[in-house]
Enzyme design. Sequence first.
Site, short mmCIF file in Angstrom:
data_model
loop_
_atom_site.label_atom_id
_atom_site.label_comp_id
_atom_site.label_asym_id
_atom_site.label_seq_id
_atom_site.Cartn_x
_atom_site.Cartn_y
_atom_site.Cartn_z
N THR A 141 60.60 64.10 11.21
CA THR A 141 59.95 64.94 12.03
C THR A 141 58.82 65.47 11.22
O THR A 141 58.86 65.87 10.05
CB THR A 141 60.69 66.08 12.49
OG1 THR A 141 61.13 66.96 11.52
CG2 THR A 141 62.04 65.73 13.38
N HIS A 142 57.72 65.58 11.64
CA HIS A 142 56.52 66.06 10.85
C HIS A 142 56.41 64.87 9.79
O HIS A 142 55.62 65.27 8.63
CB HIS A 142 56.55 67.52 10.53
CG HIS A 142 56.93 68.60 11.17
ND1 HIS A 142 56.02 69.04 12.22
CD2 HIS A 142 58.15 68.70 11.64
CE1 HIS A 142 57.00 69.96 13.17
NE2 HIS A 142 57.98 69.75 12.69
N SER B 183 43.29 39.22 3.17
CA SER B 183 41.99 39.69 3.11
C SER B 183 41.18 38.77 2.38
O SER B 183 41.28 37.98 1.57
CB SER B 183 42.22 40.88 2.18
OG SER B 183 41.17 41.20 1.46
N LYS C 76 46.60 40.88 -0.61
CA LYS C 76 46.74 41.73 0.66
C LYS C 76 47.60 40.99 1.49
O LYS C 76 47.46 39.51 1.87
CB LYS C 76 45.49 42.04 1.36
CG LYS C 76 44.92 43.09 0.35
CD LYS C 76 45.65 44.36 0.35
CE LYS C 76 45.64 45.32 1.68
NZ LYS C 76 44.27 45.81 1.94
N GLU D 109 47.33 46.81 14.05
CA GLU D 109 46.30 47.52 14.28
C GLU D 109 45.11 47.45 15.43
O GLU D 109 44.50 48.23 15.85
CB GLU D 109 45.36 47.39 12.94
CG GLU D 109 45.91 47.86 11.60
CD GLU D 109 45.27 47.41 10.32
OE1 GLU D 109 44.76 48.46 9.57
OE2 GLU D 109 45.65 46.21 10.24
N TYR E 5 32.89 54.41 51.66
CA TYR E 5 32.63 53.34 50.66
C TYR E 5 31.27 53.83 49.63
O TYR E 5 30.15 54.15 50.50
CB TYR E 5 32.66 51.99 50.95
CG TYR E 5 32.46 51.15 49.96
CD1 TYR E 5 33.24 50.49 49.02
CD2 TYR E 5 31.08 50.45 49.85
CE1 TYR E 5 32.97 49.54 48.11
CE2 TYR E 5 30.50 49.69 48.74
CZ TYR E 5 31.58 49.25 48.14
OH TYR E 5 31.44 48.38 46.90
N LYS F 118 36.82 47.02 39.35
CA LYS F 118 37.45 45.76 38.92
C LYS F 118 37.19 45.75 37.65
O LYS F 118 38.49 45.17 37.02
CB LYS F 118 36.61 44.77 39.84
CG LYS F 118 37.17 44.39 41.16
CD LYS F 118 36.21 43.79 42.19
CE LYS F 118 34.93 44.55 42.59
NZ LYS F 118 35.34 45.96 43.27
N1 ARG Z 1 31.39 43.86 45.67
C1 ARG Z 1 31.74 44.82 46.54
C2 ARG Z 1 32.77 45.79 45.57
O1 ARG Z 1 33.29 45.22 44.89
C3 ARG Z 1 32.22 44.53 47.87
C4 ARG Z 1 31.82 45.54 48.76
C5 ARG Z 1 30.48 45.55 49.19
N2 ARG Z 1 30.31 46.44 50.10
C6 ARG Z 1 28.96 46.88 50.46
N3 ARG Z 1 28.93 47.69 51.43
N4 ARG Z 1 27.91 46.50 49.68
O2 ARG Z 1 33.06 46.65 45.82
#
Ligand code: ARG
Length: 461
Positions: A153-154, A275, A281, A288, A315, A323
């Site tokens: 601990t610590h 290294s 080394k 890491e 949206y 993504k």
């Molecule tokens: N490439 C867009 C995205 O990944 C798809 C949806 C596009 N919709 C739009 N109204 N431009 O979100």
Amino acid sequence: MTLWGGRFEDGPGRVIWDYTTDHSDRRLLTEDVTGSMAHVGMLGETGILGAAEVKTLLGGLEAIRIEAEGDSFEFSDADEDVHSAVERRLFELVGDVAGKLHTARSRNDQIALDMRLYTRRAAADRISQLHGFAVAMADVAQSHAATIVPSLTHLQQAQATTLGHHLMAYAWMALRDADRFSAARSRIDVSPLGAGASAGTSLPIDPESTARRLEMGSAFENSLDAVGSRDHLAEYVFCCAQAMADLSRLAEEFVLWVTPEFGRARLDDSVSTGSSALPQKRNPDIAELARGRAARVLGLLTSIMALQKALPLAYNRDLQEDKRLVFEADDTLATTLAAMVELLGHTEFFEVTPSIETASLDLAEALVARGIPFREAHEAVGRLVLSLEGEGRTLRDVGPGDLAGAHSAFIDADVELIDPVGSVKRRISRGGGSPDSVHAQADELRRRIADFGGRPTPPTP
Ligand code: ARG
């Protein structure tokens, strides 16, 4: 191709095209086709499309699915995104009827679905991998169920325990990391298809039928929420970030353990790096890098939280950025898990004798067992340690006379308690460090994984 040319007299120039397109969505090709097939099925069932149209569209989509699986689908630079690419190819394959695919659908609900399908599958993979990692950890823990090491601990020696106990702690963390993905998956498993661009459609669609076709738990309740929310993806990235943070703690321990100062472990050549400057080394670069990549994933979590915080419903194109954040977090966890399993399997662990002072609590507990309040026992042993220190002695040099001087309730046989190894064996409390407890924990962990169903990904490739 773009899916929105009609209203425009001119298209975007190169700079703007490059800026607005993000080809990372190409990895959603299979999901995009799967979603489209379910959508077409629903359009047929509701009578929005005729049976012949459905047959043609499904035939074309099936051909694209086969191309996707065989890695022979060809994207064109002119495809704005994965949805446009599929629709362009469908036109090539089946002609004008392809124009009916987008009936009662928008790319907004489409992309939301694609990411849900992708993360639903990825979550299953990560759960399996985390289970594999936990089992690999339990195997090593059991082979070191009786290997004595100090717990810290610590970063200071606290009590003697076993290496098996220490490693099992990471196995339990991995199991919780897997559980977290499982809980996130239940919120991911909701179909947004049918939400349209933002507020639904006047056509008589049946989103529940689409959800059923995709074997999703349910369909959306609110179309604005369905296309405008990304909390489930943020949660997914959190699952990745927490798992990376846990792996990073383990990585940090490896980095420390292989130093001569700790002397707790040695890495095989296959998981060590050298290294270019220092011939002697053996560096723990894998650990890491795991620690460094955890930092990246924590950054991705911050990004996906920030992405949502000021977005008006529903949206907004900002959401396209989700993504790369999700993919990078998920890929990093997947590769780090595989690397850490390799590291674990190619590490030799050593016993480390704990300092004799780690038996202090055992002495205090002997008094407690005789009815002395813990505070008083703690004080008595603390004073003993202090006076020994002043005399240049340690607990190892203590005899019955020293104990009697420290507290009248000590008996001569208590000198036997000044033994870190014996101390571990006596530690029978639940989840403690005794060899029996390590085996019991490993058995329980395996039982829970078996109960979860599905087989863990084998620990070594
Ligand atoms: N490439 C867009 C995205 O990944 C798809 C949806 C596009 N919709 C739009 N109204 N431009 O979100």
